[in-house]
Write a protein that holds these residues in place. Structure first.
Motif, PDB file in Angstrom:
ATOM      1  N   CYS A  16       0.835  -1.211   0.000  1.00 37.57           N
ATOM      2  CA  CYS A  16       0.000   0.000   0.000  1.00 37.57           C
ATOM      3  C   CYS A  16       0.866   1.256   0.000  1.00 37.57           C
ATOM      4  CB  CYS A  16      -0.956  -0.002   1.188  1.00 37.57           C
ATOM      5  SG  CYS A  16      -0.130  -0.141   2.794  1.00 37.57           S
ATOM      6  N   THR A  17       1.999   1.194   0.695  1.00 34.79           N
ATOM      7  CA  THR A  17       2.844   2.391   0.764  1.00 34.79           C
ATOM      8  C   THR A  17       3.496   2.682  -0.586  1.00 34.79           C
ATOM      9  OG1 THR A  17       4.843   1.187   1.427  1.00 34.79           O
ATOM     10  CG2 THR A  17       3.361   1.899   3.186  1.00 34.79           C
ATOM     11  N   VAL A  18       3.718   1.632  -1.362  1.00 33.44           N
ATOM     12  CA  VAL A  18       4.298   1.812  -2.700  1.00 33.44           C
ATOM     13  C   VAL A  18       3.254   2.423  -3.635  1.00 33.44           C
ATOM     14  CG1 VAL A  18       5.361   0.636  -4.655  1.00 33.44           C
ATOM     15  CG2 VAL A  18       5.835  -0.147  -2.330  1.00 33.44           C
ATOM     16  N   ALA A  19       1.995   2.006  -3.443  1.00 33.47           N
ATOM     17  CA  ALA A  19       0.920   2.485  -4.318  1.00 33.47           C
ATOM     18  C   ALA A  19       0.513   3.925  -4.020  1.00 33.47           C
ATOM     19  CB  ALA A  19      -0.298   1.567  -4.167  1.00 33.47           C
ATOM     20  N   CYS A  20       0.705   4.354  -2.796  1.00 32.99           N
ATOM     21  CA  CYS A  20       0.180   5.669  -2.387  1.00 32.99           C
ATOM     22  C   CYS A  20       0.986   6.813  -2.997  1.00 32.99           C
ATOM     23  CB  CYS A  20       0.196   5.782  -0.863  1.00 32.99           C
ATOM     24  SG  CYS A  20      -0.485   7.364  -0.289  1.00 32.99           S
ATOM     25  N   PRO A  21       0.322   7.686  -3.782  1.00 32.69           N
ATOM     26  CA  PRO A  21       1.047   8.756  -4.464  1.00 32.69           C
ATOM     27  C   PRO A  21       1.466   9.899  -3.543  1.00 32.69           C
ATOM     28  CG  PRO A  21      -1.290   8.917  -4.966  1.00 32.69           C
ATOM     29  CD  PRO A  21      -1.106   7.649  -4.161  1.00 32.69           C
ATOM     30  N   VAL A  22       0.886   9.978  -2.354  1.00 30.86           N
ATOM     31  CA  VAL A  22       1.237  11.087  -1.454  1.00 30.86           C
ATOM     32  C   VAL A  22       1.960  10.618  -0.183  1.00 30.86           C
ATOM     33  CG1 VAL A  22      -0.577  12.618  -2.323  1.00 30.86           C
ATOM     34  CG2 VAL A  22      -1.087  11.083  -0.411  1.00 30.86           C
ATOM     35  N   ASP A  23       2.338   9.346  -0.135  1.00 27.54           N
ATOM     36  CA  ASP A  23       3.100   8.809   1.002  1.00 27.54           C
ATOM     37  C   ASP A  23       2.461   9.110   2.356  1.00 27.54           C
ATOM     38  OD1 ASP A  23       5.023   7.676  -0.637  1.00 27.54           O
ATOM     39  OD2 ASP A  23       6.296   9.459  -0.619  1.00 27.54           O
ATOM     40  N   CYS A  24       1.162   8.845   2.437  1.00 29.00           N
ATOM     41  CA  CYS A  24       0.464   9.150   3.697  1.00 29.00           C
ATOM     42  C   CYS A  24       0.190   7.900   4.514  1.00 29.00           C
ATOM     43  CB  CYS A  24      -0.821   9.908   3.420  1.00 29.00           C
ATOM     44  SG  CYS A  24      -2.097   8.940   2.612  1.00 29.00           S
ATOM     45  N   ILE A  25       0.869   6.782   4.182  1.00 29.20           N
ATOM     46  CA  ILE A  25       0.690   5.540   4.936  1.00 29.20           C
ATOM     47  C   ILE A  25       1.955   5.290   5.749  1.00 29.20           C
ATOM     48  CG2 ILE A  25       0.146   3.086   4.818  1.00 29.20           C
ATOM     49  CD1 ILE A  25      -1.128   3.593   2.071  1.00 29.20           C
ATOM     50  N   TYR A  26       1.783   5.171   7.073  1.00 23.66           N
ATOM     51  CA  TYR A  26       2.916   5.131   7.990  1.00 23.66           C
ATOM     52  C   TYR A  26       2.951   3.828   8.774  1.00 23.66           C
ATOM     53  CZ  TYR A  26       3.035  10.135   6.980  1.00 23.66           C
ATOM     54  OH  TYR A  26       3.106  11.345   6.345  1.00 23.66           O
ATOM     55  N   GLU A  27       4.141   3.301   8.988  1.00 30.53           N
ATOM     56  CA  GLU A  27       4.312   2.103   9.790  1.00 30.53           C
ATOM     57  C   GLU A  27       4.345   2.478  11.264  1.00 30.53           C
ATOM     58  OE1 GLU A  27       7.750  -0.173   8.803  1.00 30.53           O
ATOM     59  OE2 GLU A  27       7.199  -1.807  10.145  1.00 30.53           O
ATOM     60  N   GLY A  43      -7.859   5.998  -3.632  1.00 33.74           N
ATOM     61  CA  GLY A  43      -8.254   4.593  -3.667  1.00 33.74           C
ATOM     62  C   GLY A  43      -7.221   3.644  -4.244  1.00 33.74           C
ATOM     63  N   LEU A  44      -6.038   4.134  -4.577  1.00 33.52           N
ATOM     64  CA  LEU A  44      -5.038   3.278  -5.228  1.00 33.52           C
ATOM     65  C   LEU A  44      -4.499   2.189  -4.302  1.00 33.52           C
ATOM     66  CD1 LEU A  44      -3.052   5.926  -7.294  1.00 33.52           C
ATOM     67  CD2 LEU A  44      -4.573   4.146  -8.167  1.00 33.52           C
ATOM     68  N   CYS A  45      -4.551   2.443  -2.990  1.00 37.48           N
ATOM     69  CA  CYS A  45      -4.025   1.452  -2.043  1.00 37.48           C
ATOM     70  C   CYS A  45      -4.965   0.262  -1.872  1.00 37.48           C
ATOM     71  CB  CYS A  45      -3.792   2.101  -0.685  1.00 37.48           C
ATOM     72  SG  CYS A  45      -5.257   2.926  -0.022  1.00 37.48           S
ATOM     73  N   LEU A  46      -6.240   0.499  -2.142  1.00 36.17           N
ATOM     74  CA  LEU A  46      -7.273  -0.483  -1.816  1.00 36.17           C
ATOM     75  C   LEU A  46      -7.008  -1.854  -2.432  1.00 36.17           C
ATOM     76  CD1 LEU A  46     -10.113  -0.349  -0.363  1.00 36.17           C
ATOM     77  CD2 LEU A  46     -11.063  -0.144  -2.653  1.00 36.17           C
ATOM     78  N   SER A  47      -6.726  -1.870  -3.716  1.00 35.28           N
ATOM     79  CA  SER A  47      -6.668  -3.145  -4.431  1.00 35.28           C
ATOM     80  C   SER A  47      -5.335  -3.863  -4.276  1.00 35.28           C
ATOM     81  CB  SER A  47      -6.965  -2.918  -5.905  1.00 35.28           C
ATOM     82  OG  SER A  47      -6.047  -1.984  -6.428  1.00 35.28           O
ATOM     83  N   VAL A  48      -4.304  -3.163  -3.815  1.00 39.83           N
ATOM     84  CA  VAL A  48      -2.999  -3.816  -3.741  1.00 39.83           C
ATOM     85  C   VAL A  48      -2.798  -4.594  -2.447  1.00 39.83           C
ATOM     86  CG1 VAL A  48      -1.944  -2.118  -5.272  1.00 39.83           C
ATOM     87  CG2 VAL A  48      -1.758  -1.823  -2.797  1.00 39.83           C
ATOM     88  N   CYS A  49      -3.615  -4.351  -1.436  1.00 45.32           N
ATOM     89  CA  CYS A  49      -3.419  -5.042  -0.158  1.00 45.32           C
ATOM     90  C   CYS A  49      -3.832  -6.509  -0.283  1.00 45.32           C
ATOM     91  CB  CYS A  49      -4.226  -4.374   0.947  1.00 45.32           C
ATOM     92  SG  CYS A  49      -4.071  -5.265   2.517  1.00 45.32           S
ATOM     93  N   PRO A  50      -2.904  -7.433  -0.023  1.00 42.55           N
ATOM     94  CA  PRO A  50      -3.197  -8.865  -0.212  1.00 42.55           C
ATOM     95  C   PRO A  50      -4.210  -9.416   0.793  1.00 42.55           C
ATOM     96  CG  PRO A  50      -1.042  -8.591   0.798  1.00 42.55           C
ATOM     97  CD  PRO A  50      -1.522  -7.210   0.432  1.00 42.55           C
TER      98      PRO A  50
END
Ligand code: SF4
Ligand code: F3S
Length: 78
Positions: A16-27, A43-50
């Protein structure tokens, strides 16, 4: 904003962090969190999460609704 929910816990795939264009996903600890103020709702992160851990915050599956607050609280009050 989009929200990360419990399937992410101890999985932390990270795609999801790779997909996010604004880098707003934090560990943080056992899962990742989406910053609600930075998410542009693309919504780009939605479909990539396994493990399908990510939901639009008005369509969070039953039993996971509390994760809207969990994501927000990780970043503290604005
Ligand atoms: Fe990032 Fe878009 Fe997912 Fe928001 S919806 S966390 S901006 S990829
Ligand atoms: Fe977690 Fe899925 Fe992202 S497992 S780190 S929400 S790709």
């Amino acid at each position: 904003a989009y929200v990360i929910t419990d399937p992410c816990i101890d999985v932390k795939d990270g795609d999801c962090t790779v997909a996010c264009p604004v880098d707003c996903i934090y560990e943080g600890g056992r899962m990742f969190y989406i910053h609600p103020g930075e998410c542009i709702n693309c919504g780009l992160c939605l479909s990539v999460c396994p493990v399908d851990a990510i939901s639009w915050d008005e369509e969070i599956p039953q039993g996971r609704v509390q994760f809207k607050a969990v994501n927000q609280d990780f970043f503290g009050p604005d």
